[in-house]
Design an enzyme around this catalytic site. Structure first.
Site, PDB file in Angstrom:
ATOM      1  N   ASP A 302     -13.545  -7.799  -7.215  1.00  0.00           N
ATOM      2  CA  ASP A 302     -12.235  -7.882  -8.267  1.00  0.00           C
ATOM      3  C   ASP A 302     -12.230  -9.562  -8.606  1.00  0.00           C
ATOM      4  O   ASP A 302     -11.567  -9.963  -9.270  1.00  0.00           O
ATOM      5  CB  ASP A 302     -11.085  -7.470  -7.723  1.00  0.00           C
ATOM      6  CG  ASP A 302     -10.904  -6.094  -7.875  1.00  0.00           C
ATOM      7  OD1 ASP A 302     -11.654  -5.386  -8.841  1.00  0.00           O
ATOM      8  OD2 ASP A 302     -10.476  -5.361  -7.128  1.00  0.00           O
ATOM      9  N   TYR A 386      -5.069  -0.865  -9.714  1.00  0.00           N
ATOM     10  CA  TYR A 386      -4.363  -1.316  -8.387  1.00  0.00           C
ATOM     11  C   TYR A 386      -3.393  -2.383  -8.473  1.00  0.00           C
ATOM     12  O   TYR A 386      -3.838  -3.475  -9.442  1.00  0.00           O
ATOM     13  CB  TYR A 386      -5.295  -1.687  -7.494  1.00  0.00           C
ATOM     14  CG  TYR A 386      -5.657  -0.401  -6.653  1.00  0.00           C
ATOM     15  CD1 TYR A 386      -4.976  -0.148  -5.603  1.00  0.00           C
ATOM     16  CD2 TYR A 386      -7.001   0.332  -6.838  1.00  0.00           C
ATOM     17  CE1 TYR A 386      -5.059   0.811  -4.765  1.00  0.00           C
ATOM     18  CE2 TYR A 386      -7.083   1.699  -5.888  1.00  0.00           C
ATOM     19  CZ  TYR A 386      -6.148   1.805  -4.765  1.00  0.00           C
ATOM     20  OH  TYR A 386      -6.476   3.030  -3.926  1.00  0.00           O
TER      21      TYR A 386
END
EC number: 1.4.3.-
Length: 639
Positions: A302, A386
């Site tokens: 990420d 998320y």
């Protein structure tokens, strides 16, 4: 063109809008920007540590920015360093996409992917076979990784999973269209391949948190909790420097690393004693466990692939933070190289933390209690499904703690049965098993830059003449002398910790001053050592790596993670096998979550936590929080 240096408050001062504008103008003036160029990353090129440590108020500072560019027409990435004080390009290097990977993925590259799908006969055929209206399909483009596919070498690729959305309020994550995946060439702007493995039913139950028939009215039996500090907060802020109790540090923000802490020190007897030069979460990877033909490649970095700091939330009082809050805005660059302000990106506040120390003595009648509090500096971001919170805590007793908070919506699939690799979350809806693994980069400076690292285990002493009753155990210390020795796993059965000490500084008892890294000891990367992800996320195969400091060793998975073939970052750093005994050392600590999702994680996941602590060991002569005053009697109650 002026070449005079400008004055700034500190070499680590946050980026300004003027600096971002200047960098863009300089690059355009040097012919490095055209109509198809996009700015992927703009960040402060931090000066060498020696220059920062030698800086004095009023000194001239040269400000440099690192800028990654992408030519969308060709897929060529360029790595540049710009001096905004000298208004010149310091370096400019083309990124070799075959050997070094690609620059991170842009938001603009995702925008047209659904239109590419609608132009693909193979994709339309896959949707028709499933009786799905293609206009109601939401594309989720994801980083491709590297799996030996020859037709992808040097190509800028993402892979696309799809979700059905009935209407604008529908939660697409509740309706995965599993069994099919599209490979997209971002430079050529087309679907390169569609893999249609199997037809699986699309889960039908809606997934909004308040969707019928599972919605319930908000409860009314919880009374408000108010956090008040009538006299204001105890911290003070000067620019990006924060002082609180005995702590002093600077903070920064980078779109790749997020919140960074610098030059943490603790005042002891009127002397500011250094603990950490720089602390950050330098990388994270989310590897998934589903080996199916359409999902085997799911492994997201990420930070290195997506630059997750771009997705930082604007925090809200009473929701994200509570109490006497100070917010900080952050300025980053957008993909056109123009400044973009993120409001309330960072939150600073104090929290009560229960009892710090207490004793009631049977002999001298002592009855004393001191309450703990901690300073909290944090930010929150949303990346895809998320949401992550990143929290640094400083305590009155010298402890430093980091905590990652994971929440949001689990990534979903069709449920393939008990022998598969997912949990059934709702009828027919699966959530694949996965991990969230973070790498903390801790550039230690325990009372100076001469540090050593010992692994400390609790070990039993065998029964014998020195231990006739078998009750003895002791702390066994093993010095990690070279980088080849300093690649370690946690061991909770031995209460394993790692001490970072300064052999040139001792406390009043003659003990080397130090700080101990306390790991949570959860699993490291569970993928096979021969797997692609184990090579690309090698940092996640160990809980601890120790390296000798180098200015250019910043990222544990390497500078260019997107489609890098592997073994960059820490494996390359430690191949030098430098001494780390009595040196300027950096600790790289892997921690995180291994997530077997539960139905209770659906449709929105309660926060799960992961982190670590750094606790002083022999750093002080005794408890440093003895000077805390007792709480005012009006705040205490006794019958």
């Amino acid at each position: 063109m002026s070449t005079a240096l400008v004055r700034t408050t500190h070499p680590l001062a946050p980026l300004t809008a003027d600096e971002i504008d200047t960098a863009r103008e300089v690059l355009a003036g040097e012919g490095l920007v055209n109509d198809s160029t996009r700015f992927v990353y703009v960040g402060l090129e931090e000066p060498a540590k020696a220059a920062v440590l030698g800086h004095k108020d009023g000194d001239d500072v040269e400000r440099r920015l690192r800028v990654l560019l992408l030519d969308r027409a060709t897929g060529l990435g360029t790595d540049t360093v710009v001096s905004v004080t000298q208004r010149s390009v310091v370096t400019s290097t083309e990124v070799d996409s075959t050997a070094d990977g690609h620059v991170p993925i842009l938001d603009v590259e995702f925008e047209d992917i659904e239109s590419f799908l609608l132009e693909s006969p193979d994709w339309l055929a896959a949707m028709e076979k499933r009786s799905i209206d293609p206009s109601k399909v939401r594309a989720v483009p994801l980083s491709a990784g590297v799996f030996g596919h020859e037709d992808e070498v040097g190509q800028r690729i993402v892979r696309v999973l799809a979700f059905f959305q009935e209407d604008c309020a529908d939660l697409p994550w509740a309706h995965p269209i599993d069994g099919v995946v599209a490979y997209v060439n971002l430079t050529e702007r087309r679907i390169a391949k569609v893999v249609d493995e199997i037809e699986l039913p699309v889960p039908a139950e809606r997934g909004e948190w308040n969707a019928a028939p599972h919605a319930s009215a908000p409860r009314t039996d919880l009374k408000p909790i108010e956090i008040t500090q009538p006299d204001g907060a105890s911290f003070s802020v000067h620019g990006n420097q924060i002082t609180w109790a005995d702590w002093k540090f600077r903070f920064g923000f980078d779109v790749r690393e997020g919140l960074t802490l610098h030059q943490l020190s603790f005042a002891d007897g009127g002397v500011d004693r250094s603990v950490i030069y720089r602390a950050s979460i330098a990388e994270m990877v989310v590897p998934y466990a589903d080996p199916s033909p359409v999902r085997y490649w799911q492994n997201y970095f990420d930070q290195g692939e997506y630059l997750f700091g771009r997705y930082t939330n604007s925090l809200e009082l009473g929701c994200d933070c509570l109490g006497e809050i100070q917010y900080f805005d952050v300025t980053i660059a957008d993909e056109s190289g123009k400044p973009r302000a993120m409001k309330n990106a960072i939150c600073l506040h104090e929290e009560d933390y229960g009892v710090l120390w207490k004793h009631t003595d049977m002999f001298n009648g002592m009855t004393e209690t001191r309450r703990s509090r901690r300073l909290v500096i944090s930010f929150f971001l949303t990346i895809g499904n998320y949401d992550y919170g990143f929290y640094w805590y400083l305590y009155l007793d010298g402890t430093i703690e980091f905590e990652a908070k994971a929440t949001g919506i689990v990534f979903t699939s069709a449920y393939r049965g008990e022998d598969g690799y997912s949990t059934e979350m709702a009828p027919g809806l699966g959530a694949p098993f996965h991990q969230h693994l973070f790498s903390a980069r801790l550039d230690m400076a325990v009372d100076g830059s001469v540090n050593a690292v010992d692994e400390v285990d609790a070990v039993p002493v065998p029964m014998g003449p020195e231990n006739p009753w078998g009750n003895a155990f002791r702390a066994q210390k093993t010095r990690l002398s070279k980088e080849s020795d300093a690649q370690r796993l946690a061991d909770n059965l031995k209460a394993r910790v790692w001490h970072v000490t300064n052999p040139t500084k001792q406390n009043r008892l003659g003990q080397d001053v130090g700080y101990a890294l306390h790991p949570e000891g959860q699993p490291v990367l569970l993928a096979d050592p021969a797997s692609s992800i184990a090579g690309r996320a090698a940092f996640a195969t160990k809980h601890l790596w120790v390296t000798r400091y180098a200015d250019d060793e910043r990222y544990p998975a390497g500078d260019f993670v997107n489609q890098h073939p592997g073994q960059a970052g820490l494996p390359a750093f430690v191949a030098q096998d430098r001494s780390v005994d009595g040196e300027d050392v950096v600790l790289w600590h892997t921690f995180g979550l291994t997530h077997f999702p539960r139905p209770e994680d659906w449709p929105v996941m309660p926060v799960d936590y992961a982190g670590f602590k750094l606790k002083p060991v022999n750093f002080f002569d005794r408890n440093p929080s003895l000077d805390l005053p007792a709480s005012p009697t009006k705040h205490c109650c006794a019958d």
